[in-house]
Design a protein around this motif. Structure first.
Motif, PDB file in Angstrom:
ATOM      1  N   UNK A 175      29.096   3.088  67.170  1.00 12.13           N
ATOM      2  CA  UNK A 175      28.338   1.844  67.315  1.00 12.13           C
ATOM      3  C   UNK A 175      29.249   0.660  67.620  1.00 12.13           C
ATOM      4  N   UNK A 176      30.429   0.643  67.009  1.00 18.03           N
ATOM      5  CA  UNK A 176      31.376  -0.439  67.290  1.00 18.03           C
ATOM      6  C   UNK A 176      31.850  -0.390  68.738  1.00 18.03           C
ATOM      7  N   UNK A 177      32.152   0.819  69.223  1.00 18.87           N
ATOM      8  CA  UNK A 177      32.621   0.965  70.599  1.00 18.87           C
ATOM      9  C   UNK A 177      31.499   0.600  71.577  1.00 18.87           C
ATOM     10  N   UNK A 178      30.277   1.049  71.300  1.00 16.95           N
ATOM     11  CA  UNK A 178      29.140   0.709  72.157  1.00 16.95           C
ATOM     12  C   UNK A 178      28.935  -0.803  72.158  1.00 16.95           C
ATOM     13  N   UNK A 179      29.012  -1.423  71.002  1.00 13.75           N
ATOM     14  CA  UNK A 179      28.834  -2.872  70.901  1.00 13.75           C
ATOM     15  C   UNK A 179      29.919  -3.615  71.680  1.00 13.75           C
ATOM     16  N   UNK A 180      31.149  -3.157  71.563  1.00 14.66           N
ATOM     17  CA  UNK A 180      32.252  -3.785  72.294  1.00 14.66           C
ATOM     18  C   UNK A 180      32.054  -3.639  73.795  1.00 14.66           C
ATOM     19  N   UNK A 181      31.681  -2.432  74.231  1.00 13.48           N
ATOM     20  CA  UNK A 181      31.442  -2.205  75.665  1.00 13.48           C
ATOM     21  C   UNK A 181      30.319  -3.096  76.174  1.00 13.48           C
ATOM     22  N   UNK A 182      29.294  -3.223  75.390  1.00 14.88           N
ATOM     23  CA  UNK A 182      28.159  -4.071  75.779  1.00 14.88           C
ATOM     24  C   UNK A 182      28.593  -5.529  75.888  1.00 14.88           C
ATOM     25  N   UNK A 183      29.389  -5.982  74.923  1.00 15.28           N
ATOM     26  CA  UNK A 183      29.869  -7.360  74.921  1.00 15.28           C
ATOM     27  C   UNK A 183      30.751  -7.627  76.142  1.00 15.28           C
ATOM     28  N   UNK A 184      31.651  -6.700  76.436  1.00 13.19           N
ATOM     29  CA  UNK A 184      32.536  -6.862  77.593  1.00 13.19           C
ATOM     30  C   UNK A 184      31.709  -6.903  78.875  1.00 13.19           C
ATOM     31  N   UNK A 185      30.741  -6.002  78.976  1.00 15.89           N
ATOM     32  CA  UNK A 185      29.883  -5.959  80.157  1.00 15.89           C
ATOM     33  C   UNK A 185      29.108  -7.263  80.310  1.00 15.89           C
ATOM     34  N   UNK A 186      28.557  -7.755  79.224  1.00 13.27           N
ATOM     35  CA  UNK A 186      27.818  -9.013  79.270  1.00 13.27           C
ATOM     36  C   UNK A 186      28.721 -10.163  79.714  1.00 13.27           C
ATOM     37  N   UNK A 187      29.965 -10.193  79.218  1.00 13.32           N
ATOM     38  CA  UNK A 187      30.900 -11.248  79.596  1.00 13.32           C
ATOM     39  C   UNK A 187      31.248 -11.167  81.081  1.00 13.32           C
TER      40      UNK A 187
END
Length: 166
Positions: A114-126
């Protein structure tokens, strides 16, 4: 350099018979099948986590159906275990204890994922936000020429479309 991830670690999907567990043999077989379902789930979640960590997002669509099947199988087993909890506890107490311990080990794996998915999502959004701002900044404003004639802005892009499914 591309790292090859083995997303084929999931064995054939484990299915559970929707019948009461009444013998020690049935209880032991059920416990083995549930452990296999758990192993499948852990394998596919770890594979997904590694793909995300390595930035290989394009490979995720091949993982999603396997992950969904593994989750469905595992939850089906958990539901059946709940329905037969007393019988399982009486007929296969050692196996049940082993599964409880393994189930406890599942939580940190899920949290990491979940942490990795959240980080990937955040990077993608940025990245998407940065691109959208860059596209928007290319719009020229209205102004006047040296002769006092109003100019019309030139638009290099009308918008940006994003598929936000991850």
């Amino acid at each position: 350099m591309t790292t090859q991830h083995d997303t084929d670690l999931v064995h054939s999907t484990v299915s559970f018979k929707e019948e009461p567990i009444q013998t020690q043999t049935q209880a032991e077989v059920f416990c083995e099948r549930l452990e296999t379902a758990m192993d499948n789930l852990v394998s596919i979640i770890e594979a997904e986590t590694e793909l995300l960590r390595d930035g290989q997002i394009s490979e995720l669509p091949t993982v999603a159906p396997k992950k969904n099947a593994a989750i469905e199988s595992y939850l089906s087993g958990i539901r059946l275990a709940s329905e037969n909890a007393i019988a399982l506890g009486n007929l296969a107490p050692e196996s049940i204890q082993r599964m409880r311990e393994r189930h406890g080990n599942l939580r940190p794996i899920l949290q990491t994922n979940l942490q990795v998915v959240s980080t990937a999502r955040s990077v993608t959004d940025n990245v998407i936000e940065t691109v959208a701002k860059a596209v928007g900044s290319q719009l020229k404003t209205k102004g006047y020429t040296a002769n006092g004639v109003m100019t019309t802005p030139q638009k290099s892009a009308q918008g940006i479309a994003v598929n936000q499914t991850l």
